[in-house]
Design a protein around this motif. Structure first.
Motif, PDB file in Angstrom:
ATOM      1  N   SER A   1       0.828  -1.209   0.000  1.00  0.00           N
ATOM      2  CA  SER A   1       0.000   0.000   0.000  1.00  0.00           C
ATOM      3  C   SER A   1       0.859   1.253   0.000  1.00  0.00           C
ATOM      4  O   SER A   1       0.542   2.242  -0.671  1.00  0.00           O
ATOM      5  CB  SER A   1      -0.925  -0.001   1.226  1.00  0.00           C
ATOM      6  OG  SER A   1      -1.798  -1.117   1.212  1.00  0.00           O
TER       7      SER A   1
ATOM      8  N   CYS B   1      -3.231   3.995  -6.495  1.00  0.00           N
ATOM      9  CA  CYS B   1      -3.974   2.735  -6.408  1.00  0.00           C
ATOM     10  C   CYS B   1      -5.387   3.050  -5.923  1.00  0.00           C
ATOM     11  O   CYS B   1      -5.570   3.629  -4.845  1.00  0.00           O
ATOM     12  CB  CYS B   1      -3.290   1.762  -5.462  1.00  0.00           C
ATOM     13  SG  CYS B   1      -4.116   0.149  -5.346  1.00  0.00           S
TER      14      CYS B   1
ATOM     15  N   ASN C   1      -9.352   1.725  -5.076  1.00  0.00           N
ATOM     16  CA  ASN C   1     -10.154   0.564  -4.675  1.00  0.00           C
ATOM     17  C   ASN C   1     -11.636   0.939  -4.698  1.00  0.00           C
ATOM     18  O   ASN C   1     -12.002   2.111  -4.565  1.00  0.00           O
ATOM     19  CB  ASN C   1      -9.762   0.120  -3.259  1.00  0.00           C
ATOM     20  CG  ASN C   1     -10.429  -1.186  -2.861  1.00  0.00           C
ATOM     21  OD1 ASN C   1     -10.787  -1.990  -3.713  1.00  0.00           O
ATOM     22  ND2 ASN C   1     -10.604  -1.391  -1.569  1.00  0.00           N
TER      23      ASN C   1
ATOM     24  N   TYR D   1      -8.486   6.017  -2.652  1.00  0.00           N
ATOM     25  CA  TYR D   1      -7.098   5.611  -2.775  1.00  0.00           C
ATOM     26  C   TYR D   1      -6.765   4.620  -1.664  1.00  0.00           C
ATOM     27  O   TYR D   1      -7.264   4.733  -0.532  1.00  0.00           O
ATOM     28  CB  TYR D   1      -6.168   6.818  -2.680  1.00  0.00           C
ATOM     29  CG  TYR D   1      -6.183   7.694  -3.912  1.00  0.00           C
ATOM     30  CD1 TYR D   1      -5.743   7.208  -5.138  1.00  0.00           C
ATOM     31  CD2 TYR D   1      -6.635   9.016  -3.853  1.00  0.00           C
ATOM     32  CE1 TYR D   1      -5.753   8.003  -6.281  1.00  0.00           C
ATOM     33  CE2 TYR D   1      -6.646   9.823  -4.987  1.00  0.00           C
ATOM     34  CZ  TYR D   1      -6.211   9.306  -6.190  1.00  0.00           C
ATOM     35  OH  TYR D   1      -6.236  10.090  -7.326  1.00  0.00           O
ATOM     36  N   VAL D   2      -5.934   3.671  -1.983  1.00  0.00           N
ATOM     37  CA  VAL D   2      -5.558   2.634  -1.023  1.00  0.00           C
ATOM     38  C   VAL D   2      -4.483   3.154  -0.083  1.00  0.00           C
ATOM     39  O   VAL D   2      -3.512   3.804  -0.510  1.00  0.00           O
ATOM     40  CB  VAL D   2      -5.059   1.385  -1.766  1.00  0.00           C
ATOM     41  CG1 VAL D   2      -4.433   0.378  -0.789  1.00  0.00           C
ATOM     42  CG2 VAL D   2      -6.209   0.732  -2.529  1.00  0.00           C
ATOM     43  N   THR D   3      -4.671   2.875   1.209  1.00  0.00           N
ATOM     44  CA  THR D   3      -3.665   3.172   2.234  1.00  0.00           C
ATOM     45  C   THR D   3      -3.477   1.928   3.089  1.00  0.00           C
ATOM     46  O   THR D   3      -4.153   0.912   2.891  1.00  0.00           O
ATOM     47  CB  THR D   3      -4.086   4.353   3.129  1.00  0.00           C
ATOM     48  OG1 THR D   3      -5.280   3.996   3.855  1.00  0.00           O
ATOM     49  CG2 THR D   3      -4.344   5.606   2.301  1.00  0.00           C
TER      50      THR D   3
ATOM     51  N   ASP E   1      -9.754   0.190   3.800  1.00  0.00           N
ATOM     52  CA  ASP E   1     -10.956   0.903   3.363  1.00  0.00           C
ATOM     53  C   ASP E   1     -11.105   2.286   3.986  1.00  0.00           C
ATOM     54  O   ASP E   1     -12.216   2.788   4.155  1.00  0.00           O
ATOM     55  CB  ASP E   1     -12.214   0.067   3.664  1.00  0.00           C
ATOM     56  CG  ASP E   1     -12.275  -1.206   2.841  1.00  0.00           C
ATOM     57  OD1 ASP E   1     -11.585  -1.266   1.794  1.00  0.00           O
ATOM     58  OD2 ASP E   1     -12.996  -2.142   3.224  1.00  0.00           O
TER      59      ASP E   1
END
Length: 287
Positions: A183, A190, A192, A224-226, A230
């Motif tokens: 991530s 990225c 999701n 955005y993915v971290t 979620d």
């Protein structure tokens, strides 16, 4: 090249003269502003701007424009990028068993709605899972994963990303949690998609759980993915009303529709440089 367009996006501390400095710079270098949007976040004291422009009189190459803009950016402590809108971003799609988002994105790409270049499709399920789906010339990679092999699988994914020079990774209903390390490497590039409920339902069959609780709204969130599951900066959301007549399969069907359109919008916003990160949030300059 009067038809050739460029886009400048920036964020910086809110100081007097930013708009004037940007517009003067473009004018002095023979550029014509086609569209400009800005936002002053009074809570954080940050300023955000997106400018689309093209050459009006003189022809200056993009590398030269970037170099000339550096003093302006340094004066206002900007985080910025200047990009040729004609260069399509390279996008890798990660998918699991549910293929509704994957099918939709490939269709929108083929019809020209999403101006991107798919670099690959990666799945933790074999290709015959998607029987009848035409991948065309988009490479397909089957990379199974288990708790024991997660690191090796993510290393393989990273290899594909590097080899294909991918700019953006999309989790098109990819039902695996990325590691914190992965991530972090993909921060800001990225996206999701997942269902949105109030209250939140996690685990298996969330739409069935929502039906049992009698929810009146279902929705989807693209973000955005971290490293926090979620909870990354949100790009787009949408909802749809549910009634007592809707069965679990109705919720699933409606949920798929929402997920498709929300993910497609979020990707389009990113591809068109309409999204600027603002801490845990985003500024999205919609058209």
């Amino acid at each position: 090249m009067p038809h050739h367009q460029f886009v400048l996006t920036l964020s910086c501390p809110d100081l007097p003269g930013i708009v004037s400095a940007v517009s003067t710079f473009l004018f002095d270098n023979g550029q014509n502003i086609l569209d400009a949007q800005q936002f002053d976040d009074t809570e954080t004291g940050q300023f955000f701007m997106r400018v689309v422009f093209n050459a009006a009189q003189t022809r200056v190459t993009l590398p030269v424009l970037r170099e000339l803009f550096i003093p302006v950016a340094e004066r206002f402590m900007m985080r910025w990028q200047m990009r040729d809108r004609g260069n399509r971003r390279r996008v890798l799609l990660l998918v699991s068993k549910s293929d509704h988002c994957l099918v939709d994105l490939l269709y929108r790409w083929r019809t020209g709605e999403l101006e991107m270049t798919p670099t690959a499709v990666i799945s933790n399920h074999p290709r015959d899972t998607y029987e009848g789906l035409d991948f065309g010339e988009v490479p397909f990679h089957y990379l199974p994963v288990s708790k024991e092999t997660r690191r090796q699988q993510e290393t393989a994914i990273s290899g594909v990303i590097a080899h294909t020079k991918t700019d953006l990774v999309v989790l098109a209903r990819y039902m695996q949690v990325l590691s914190d390390e992965m991530s972090g490497r993909l921060a800001g590039r990225c996206i999701n998609i997942h269902h949105s409920f109030l209250p939140g339902f996690k685990g298996a069959k969330p739409y069935h759980q929502a039906h049992e609780r009698g929810v009146k709204l279902i929705g989807a969130t693209a973000h955005y993915v971290t490293g926090t599951l979620d909870e990354g900066p949100i790009i787009d959301q949408d909802v749809e009303r549910i009634s007592h007549r809707d069965r679990p399969e109705d919720l699933v069907r409606k949920g798929r529709d929402i997920e498709r359109r929300v993910l497609a919008r979020a990707i389009r916003y990113h591809l068109e440089d309409r999204v600027i990160l603002n801490g845990k949030k985003t500024v999205v300059f919609v058209d």
